[in-house]
Scaffold this active site. Structure first.
Site, PDB file in Angstrom:
ATOM      1  N   GLY A   1      34.987  65.643  32.981  1.00 26.22           N
ATOM      2  CA  GLY A   1      36.589  66.095  33.343  1.00 26.22           C
ATOM      3  C   GLY A   1      37.030  65.903  31.608  1.00 26.22           C
ATOM      4  O   GLY A   1      37.924  66.642  31.421  1.00 26.22           O
TER       5      GLY A   1
ATOM      6  N   ASN B   1      47.108  66.227  34.440  1.00 25.81           N
ATOM      7  CA  ASN B   1      47.179  64.338  34.081  1.00 25.81           C
ATOM      8  C   ASN B   1      48.830  64.067  33.965  1.00 25.81           C
ATOM      9  O   ASN B   1      49.147  62.997  33.752  1.00 25.81           O
ATOM     10  CB  ASN B   1      46.716  64.151  32.730  1.00 25.81           C
ATOM     11  CG  ASN B   1      47.657  64.765  31.703  1.00 25.81           C
ATOM     12  OD1 ASN B   1      48.581  65.577  31.617  1.00 25.81           O
ATOM     13  ND2 ASN B   1      47.501  64.073  30.435  1.00 25.81           N
TER      14      ASN B   1
ATOM     15  N   GLY C   1      29.405  66.388  25.907  1.00 24.22           N
ATOM     16  CA  GLY C   1      30.065  65.804  27.387  1.00 24.22           C
ATOM     17  C   GLY C   1      30.348  67.288  27.896  1.00 24.22           C
ATOM     18  O   GLY C   1      30.774  68.228  27.080  1.00 24.22           O
ATOM     19  N   ALA C   2      30.360  67.216  29.122  1.00 22.65           N
ATOM     20  CA  ALA C   2      30.804  68.373  30.130  1.00 22.65           C
ATOM     21  C   ALA C   2      31.528  67.749  31.235  1.00 22.65           C
ATOM     22  O   ALA C   2      31.383  68.679  32.360  1.00 22.65           O
ATOM     23  CB  ALA C   2      29.506  69.138  30.499  1.00 22.65           C
TER      24      ALA C   2
ATOM     25  N   LYS D   1      42.163  63.661  38.888  1.00 22.83           N
ATOM     26  CA  LYS D   1      42.862  64.871  38.117  1.00 22.83           C
ATOM     27  C   LYS D   1      42.521  66.148  38.659  1.00 22.83           C
ATOM     28  O   LYS D   1      43.119  67.087  38.386  1.00 22.83           O
ATOM     29  CB  LYS D   1      42.234  64.878  36.526  1.00 22.83           C
ATOM     30  CG  LYS D   1      42.742  63.644  35.688  1.00 22.83           C
ATOM     31  CD  LYS D   1      42.218  63.946  34.302  1.00 22.83           C
ATOM     32  CE  LYS D   1      42.830  62.819  33.517  1.00 22.83           C
ATOM     33  NZ  LYS D   1      42.665  62.807  32.125  1.00 22.83           N
TER      34      LYS D   1
END
Ligand code: ATR
Length: 287
Positions: free
Chosen positions: A134, A91, A131-132, A70
């Site tokens: 993608g 994407n 979360g951090a 990505k």
């Protein structure tokens, strides 16, 4: 839409066999009478440059992009849309005005899934982003863009959460962005949260197991928990949340909407959304 006789589309990634996108796109193409095919392309990092040549020579007309490409794909394209630039990940790739264009439908797809659950105005909402990586980029950026009351980022490797918070704070100077230690959140939750969004890969495979759902006890009864893991439909987090009597938003919804938006870019036509949803839900594992 390209002038080629048959529209050749697909999704690239490594691994790729788990991707359910063909199950949404092929029936949608058939429904609209578009001669075309959408398939998996297993592309490893070192093969990405050669693969792009297949787009440049019009053998393939458009692709979706998943892990691990990505961000790597960005320098290989001609232009990025504003969404892809802002999120810093691509994407969806297609031709527009003679230029190989990188776009991102993940953020808008997530936003549409929130809207379906009546999160139209975030200005009073306190959101916790787990979360951090993608997947967090598109979700967090989109929330900030729509203006929320406050955002807390919480990630196992705390430094990653901190650098994301710093980066977003520079882009959105007025936003209230904080970080919380992963273990602290797991043990104490956040009693202020209106929305908790999991963008980690916990629950994606049987190996990647949530260490604890203790945090659910500390969420207020009106808090909604969203999991962007789409397969299984009822992820361990969503099941545990429902057992605590809280509302949930399942990951298949974002998966559907990002595909609907990509379909429009590939074909120039509105996607048959209900049909894509039906095929998506048939192919996903229930739990
Ligand atoms: P993606 O592009 O799918 O987001 P990624 O960039 O590797 O993939 O990010 C995966 C996310 O899941 C990260 O937030 C990761 O946390 P770390 O940055 O600390 O690695 C999180 N994650 C993966 N496995 C995890 C686990 N067992 N416990 C907690 N977080 C986990």
């Amino acid at each position: 839409m390209p002038n080629a006789k048959k529209l050749q589309l697909g999704v690239i990634g490594d691994p790729i066999s788990q991707s359910v996108s063909p199950a949404m796109f092929n029936p949608a193409l058939a429904e609209l009478g578009i001669a075309g095919h959408y398939q998996h392309y297993h592309v490893q990092k070192h093969e990405l440059g050669d693969f792009i040549l297949r787009l440049r020579n019009h053998e393939i007309h458009g692709i979706n992009v998943t892990i691990p490409h990505k961000q790597n794909i960005i320098p290989l394209l001609d232009v990025l849309t504003l969404e892809a630039q802002s999120i810093d990940a691509v994407n969806t790739v297609y031709w527009q005005d003679g230029k190989l264009t990188g776009h991102n439908t993940d953020g808008a797809g997530f936003w549409l899934s929130l809207q379906r659950h009546a999160f139209k105005d975030l200005s009073q909402q306190h959101v916790v982003l787990l979360g951090a990586g993608g997947a967090s980029l598109a979700v967090g950026y989109t929330l900030l863009q729509h203006g929320l009351a406050s955002l807390v980022i919480c990630n196992r490797h705390h430094d990653r959460a901190k650098s994301l918070a710093e980066r977003w704070q520079r882009k959105f100077p007025k936003a209230h962005i904080n970080v919380v230690e992963w273990q602290k959140f797991l043990q104490q939750g956040d009693g202020q949260a209106n929305l908790v969004i999991n963008t980690t890969s916990l629950g994606l495979t049987q190996q990647n197991v949530w260490p604890s759902f203790e945090f659910l006890k500390f969420l207020q009864g009106s808090c909604v928990v969203s999991d962007i893991v789409a397969n299984p439909i009822a992820t361990p987090l969503l099941l545990a949340t429902q057992q605590h009597g809280l509302m949930t938003i399942a990951g298949w919804e974002m998966l559907l909407y990002q595909a609907v938006l990509a379909f429009q870019k590939f074909t120039g036509q509105n996607a048959p959304q209900a049909l894509m949803q039906q095929h998506l839900l048939q192919i996903l594992t229930p739990n």
